[in-house]
Design a protein around this motif. Structure first.
Motif, PDB file in Angstrom:
ATOM      1  N   VAL A  44       0.854  -1.186   0.000  1.00 35.93           N
ATOM      2  CA  VAL A  44       0.000   0.000   0.000  1.00 35.93           C
ATOM      3  C   VAL A  44       0.890   1.237   0.000  1.00 35.93           C
ATOM      4  N   LEU A  45       0.758   2.033  -1.055  1.00 31.41           N
ATOM      5  CA  LEU A  45       1.508   3.286  -1.167  1.00 31.41           C
ATOM      6  C   LEU A  45       0.697   4.420  -0.538  1.00 31.41           C
ATOM      7  N   VAL A  46       1.396   5.378   0.051  1.00 32.30           N
ATOM      8  CA  VAL A  46       0.766   6.561   0.645  1.00 32.30           C
ATOM      9  C   VAL A  46       1.543   7.793   0.209  1.00 32.30           C
ATOM     10  N   ASN A  47       0.916   8.948   0.400  1.00 32.31           N
ATOM     11  CA  ASN A  47       1.549  10.225   0.056  1.00 32.31           C
ATOM     12  C   ASN A  47       1.951  10.277  -1.419  1.00 32.31           C
ATOM     13  N   ILE A  48       1.080   9.751  -2.263  1.00 33.61           N
ATOM     14  CA  ILE A  48       1.287   9.730  -3.704  1.00 33.61           C
ATOM     15  C   ILE A  48       0.276  10.693  -4.320  1.00 33.61           C
ATOM     16  N   ALA A  49       0.723  11.513  -5.250  1.00 37.43           N
ATOM     17  CA  ALA A  49      -0.129  12.575  -5.801  1.00 37.43           C
ATOM     18  C   ALA A  49      -1.208  12.073  -6.753  1.00 37.43           C
ATOM     19  N   GLU A  53       1.322   8.445 -10.800  1.00 31.73           N
ATOM     20  CA  GLU A  53       2.558   8.382 -10.025  1.00 31.73           C
ATOM     21  C   GLU A  53       2.711   7.006  -9.378  1.00 31.73           C
ATOM     22  N   ALA A  54       1.625   6.472  -8.851  1.00 33.10           N
ATOM     23  CA  ALA A  54       1.678   5.141  -8.240  1.00 33.10           C
ATOM     24  C   ALA A  54       2.054   4.089  -9.274  1.00 33.10           C
ATOM     25  N   GLN A  55       1.516   4.196 -10.471  1.00 36.61           N
ATOM     26  CA  GLN A  55       1.859   3.252 -11.536  1.00 36.61           C
ATOM     27  C   GLN A  55       3.325   3.372 -11.932  1.00 36.61           C
ATOM     28  N   THR A  68       9.203 -11.037 -13.671  1.00 35.92           N
ATOM     29  CA  THR A  68       8.875 -12.258 -12.949  1.00 35.92           C
ATOM     30  C   THR A  68       7.517 -12.195 -12.265  1.00 35.92           C
ATOM     31  N   SER A  69       6.921 -11.008 -12.231  1.00 35.28           N
ATOM     32  CA  SER A  69       5.600 -10.837 -11.632  1.00 35.28           C
ATOM     33  C   SER A  69       4.802  -9.831 -12.444  1.00 35.28           C
ATOM     34  N   ASP A  70       3.503  -9.981 -12.404  1.00 31.60           N
ATOM     35  CA  ASP A  70       2.593  -9.003 -12.998  1.00 31.60           C
ATOM     36  C   ASP A  70       2.136  -8.072 -11.887  1.00 31.60           C
ATOM     37  N   LEU A  71       2.342  -6.774 -12.060  1.00 35.78           N
ATOM     38  CA  LEU A  71       1.935  -5.796 -11.052  1.00 35.78           C
ATOM     39  C   LEU A  71       0.709  -5.036 -11.532  1.00 35.78           C
ATOM     40  N   ALA A  72      -0.252  -4.913 -10.645  1.00 33.42           N
ATOM     41  CA  ALA A  72      -1.467  -4.152 -10.925  1.00 33.42           C
ATOM     42  C   ALA A  72      -1.625  -3.100  -9.839  1.00 33.42           C
ATOM     43  N   VAL A  73      -1.928  -1.879 -10.250  1.00 37.27           N
ATOM     44  CA  VAL A  73      -2.105  -0.774  -9.311  1.00 37.27           C
ATOM     45  C   VAL A  73      -3.585  -0.408  -9.281  1.00 37.27           C
ATOM     46  N   HIS A  74      -4.124  -0.357  -8.080  1.00 40.04           N
ATOM     47  CA  HIS A  74      -5.524  -0.008  -7.897  1.00 40.04           C
ATOM     48  C   HIS A  74      -5.624   1.145  -6.910  1.00 40.04           C
ATOM     49  N   GLU A  75      -6.486   2.089  -7.214  1.00 39.44           N
ATOM     50  CA  GLU A  75      -6.776   3.150  -6.247  1.00 39.44           C
ATOM     51  C   GLU A  75      -7.779   2.581  -5.256  1.00 39.44           C
ATOM     52  N   TRP A  76      -7.464   2.700  -3.965  1.00 33.30           N
ATOM     53  CA  TRP A  76      -8.272   2.094  -2.922  1.00 33.30           C
ATOM     54  C   TRP A  76      -8.964   3.186  -2.130  1.00 33.30           C
ATOM     55  N   ASN A  77     -10.279   3.203  -2.167  1.00 29.80           N
ATOM     56  CA  ASN A  77     -11.066   4.178  -1.425  1.00 29.80           C
ATOM     57  C   ASN A  77     -11.448   3.569  -0.074  1.00 29.80           C
ATOM     58  N   THR A  78     -10.739   3.964   0.956  1.00 31.52           N
ATOM     59  CA  THR A  78     -10.974   3.396   2.279  1.00 31.52           C
ATOM     60  C   THR A  78     -12.041   4.190   3.022  1.00 31.52           C
ATOM     61  N   ARG A  79     -12.578   3.586   4.069  1.00 31.97           N
ATOM     62  CA  ARG A  79     -13.559   4.259   4.902  1.00 31.97           C
ATOM     63  C   ARG A  79     -13.101   4.215   6.329  1.00 31.97           C
TER      64      ARG A  79
END
Length: 79
Positions: A44-49, A53-55, A68-79
């Motif tokens: 989980v990345l934080v402080n990303i604009a 940028e996360a991608q 060697t791995s497939d990376l997927a970036v998802h924006e996570w809307n937490t509550r």
């Protein structure tokens, strides 16, 4: 999320962990861990604009650079 490909090589683990340590030192990593079935893991990345940028950060991960791995970036809307 990082999902291992059949060609996964354990030699990439140390560079990947060093990459995560750099993100943590920069204040950009909240948490990380592998899945118990060893098919991959997530961090989980934080402080990303932006999602872009996360991608870009994920694209620098040794898991992605070595293919060697497939990376997927998802924006996570937490509550």
């Amino acid at each position: 999320m990082a999902m291992r490909r059949p060609s996964f090589d354990d030699a990439v683990i140390a560079p990947h962990l060093a990459f995560l340590d750099e993100l943590r030192a920069a204040g950009q990593l909240e948490m990380t861990g592998g899945f118990s079935d060893r098919i991959g893991g997530a961090y989980v990345l934080v402080n990303i604009a932006s999602l872009d940028e996360a991608q870009a950060i994920a694209a620098r991960d040794p898991l992605a650079l070595t293919g060697t791995s497939d990376l997927a970036v998802h924006e996570w809307n937490t509550r």
